[in-house]
Design a protein around this motif. Sequence first.
Motif, short mmCIF file in Angstrom:
data_model
loop_
_atom_site.label_atom_id
_atom_site.label_comp_id
_atom_site.label_asym_id
_atom_site.label_seq_id
_atom_site.Cartn_x
_atom_site.Cartn_y
_atom_site.Cartn_z
N GLY A 108 -12.98 3.42 8.06
CA GLY A 108 -11.82 4.01 7.41
C GLY A 108 -11.38 5.29 8.07
N ASP A 109 -12.34 6.15 8.42
CA ASP A 109 -12.00 7.39 9.10
C ASP A 109 -11.33 7.14 10.44
N ASN A 110 -11.92 6.27 11.24
CA ASN A 110 -11.40 6.02 12.58
C ASN A 110 -10.02 5.37 12.54
N MET A 111 -9.81 4.44 11.60
CA MET A 111 -8.50 3.79 11.51
C MET A 111 -7.44 4.78 11.06
N ALA A 112 -7.80 5.65 10.11
CA ALA A 112 -6.85 6.66 9.66
C ALA A 112 -6.49 7.59 10.81
N TYR A 113 -7.48 8.00 11.58
CA TYR A 113 -7.22 8.88 12.71
C TYR A 113 -6.38 8.18 13.77
N ALA A 114 -6.66 6.88 14.01
CA ALA A 114 -5.90 6.13 15.01
C ALA A 114 -4.44 5.98 14.58
N PHE A 115 -4.21 5.68 13.30
CA PHE A 115 -2.83 5.57 12.83
C PHE A 115 -2.12 6.92 12.90
N GLY B 212 1.25 7.90 15.17
CA GLY B 212 2.45 8.56 14.69
C GLY B 212 3.47 7.65 14.04
N SER B 213 3.07 6.43 13.65
CA SER B 213 3.99 5.48 13.04
C SER B 213 3.71 5.39 11.55
N VAL B 214 4.62 5.90 10.74
CA VAL B 214 4.47 5.83 9.29
C VAL B 214 4.54 4.38 8.82
N PHE B 215 5.38 3.58 9.46
CA PHE B 215 5.55 2.19 9.04
C PHE B 215 4.23 1.43 9.13
N TRP B 216 3.55 1.51 10.28
CA TRP B 216 2.31 0.76 10.44
C TRP B 216 1.20 1.32 9.57
N LEU B 217 1.23 2.60 9.32
CA LEU B 217 0.25 3.19 8.42
C LEU B 217 0.43 2.67 7.01
N LEU B 218 1.68 2.62 6.53
CA LEU B 218 1.95 2.10 5.20
C LEU B 218 1.70 0.60 5.12
N ALA B 219 2.03 -0.11 6.20
CA ALA B 219 1.77 -1.56 6.23
C ALA B 219 0.27 -1.84 6.14
N PHE B 220 -0.52 -1.05 6.85
CA PHE B 220 -1.97 -1.22 6.77
C PHE B 220 -2.48 -0.90 5.37
N GLY B 221 -1.96 0.15 4.76
CA GLY B 221 -2.37 0.52 3.40
C GLY B 221 -2.05 -0.58 2.41
N PHE B 222 -0.87 -1.18 2.52
CA PHE B 222 -0.52 -2.27 1.61
C PHE B 222 -1.41 -3.49 1.84
N ALA B 223 -1.62 -3.86 3.10
CA ALA B 223 -2.46 -5.03 3.39
C ALA B 223 -3.89 -4.81 2.93
N LEU B 224 -4.38 -3.59 3.08
CA LEU B 224 -5.74 -3.27 2.63
C LEU B 224 -5.86 -3.42 1.13
N GLY B 225 -4.90 -2.85 0.39
CA GLY B 225 -4.95 -2.93 -1.06
C GLY B 225 -4.78 -4.35 -1.57
N VAL C 167 -10.75 2.61 0.85
CA VAL C 167 -9.58 3.40 0.47
C VAL C 167 -9.92 4.89 0.46
N THR C 168 -11.08 5.24 -0.04
CA THR C 168 -11.49 6.64 -0.03
C THR C 168 -11.61 7.17 1.39
N ALA C 169 -12.26 6.39 2.25
CA ALA C 169 -12.40 6.82 3.64
C ALA C 169 -11.03 6.93 4.32
N LEU C 170 -10.11 6.02 3.99
CA LEU C 170 -8.76 6.09 4.55
C LEU C 170 -8.05 7.37 4.13
N GLY C 171 -8.12 7.70 2.83
CA GLY C 171 -7.45 8.90 2.36
C GLY C 171 -8.03 10.17 2.94
#
Length: 253
Positions: free
Chosen positions: A78-85, A89-102, A210-214
Amino acid sequence: MRQCFRAINPLNYKAPLITLFGSFRDLLPILVVVTFFQLVVLGQPFPDLLGLLTGTVLVLLGLTFFLYGLEISLFPLGDNMAYAFARKGSVFWLLAFGFALGFGTTIAEPALIAVSDEAAKVMANGKIIPDTGPSRQQYADGLRVTVAFSVGAAIVTGVYRIVRGWPIHIMIMIGYLLVVIMTILAPREIIGIAYDSGGVTTSTITVPLVTALGVGLASSIRGRNPMVDGFGLIAFASLFPMIFVMGYGMLYR
């Protein structure tokens, strides 16, 4: 998203024996309570002492492996993926990943499947829906998809809050105000299901990821405090299903 980030410190993994001791410490209060009520209050011996001891050891080992697995796998992931996103610098892919994860972790949640099936049976017995197999299955599947979609939307909202730096308490207050309003308007038979749906969505896989992502995302964006901005995604994941399920009940009626 701003292109200014700071590096995340690597996790310090706990030794397996330390994790085992921590699991035993967490399990000990349950053992004390069960033993006290069985021997002192009820005054009866354990019916299957060997089975109890064997099961306790298996639970202890299972909990230890699970926690150690989180430490060496899901939390760093979660940490590494959050840092990579964040670096991308793409908000779209970050939000898309968050939705798919949930959505993905919730749709297969065993607790949600059980609640959905039970809700369909109760609705059929109450003559709210036709008492047929396909009708019950359709209602249960619709409820599962609604809850999974709501968790995906919740993660999207929580992630965007971290990106924008919005105060969480204002958003939570607005969300629960909406829950109160919808409770007044929604059918009575769906309200209890909606409230329970907010609890069954936080599974043992969803919560760590989700916690690690946040926390990882808040640690990656300059100007964000992980303690202030990194937590709160689970609160959205519990809040949104209540709103969406009551809306589902209103539309289905």
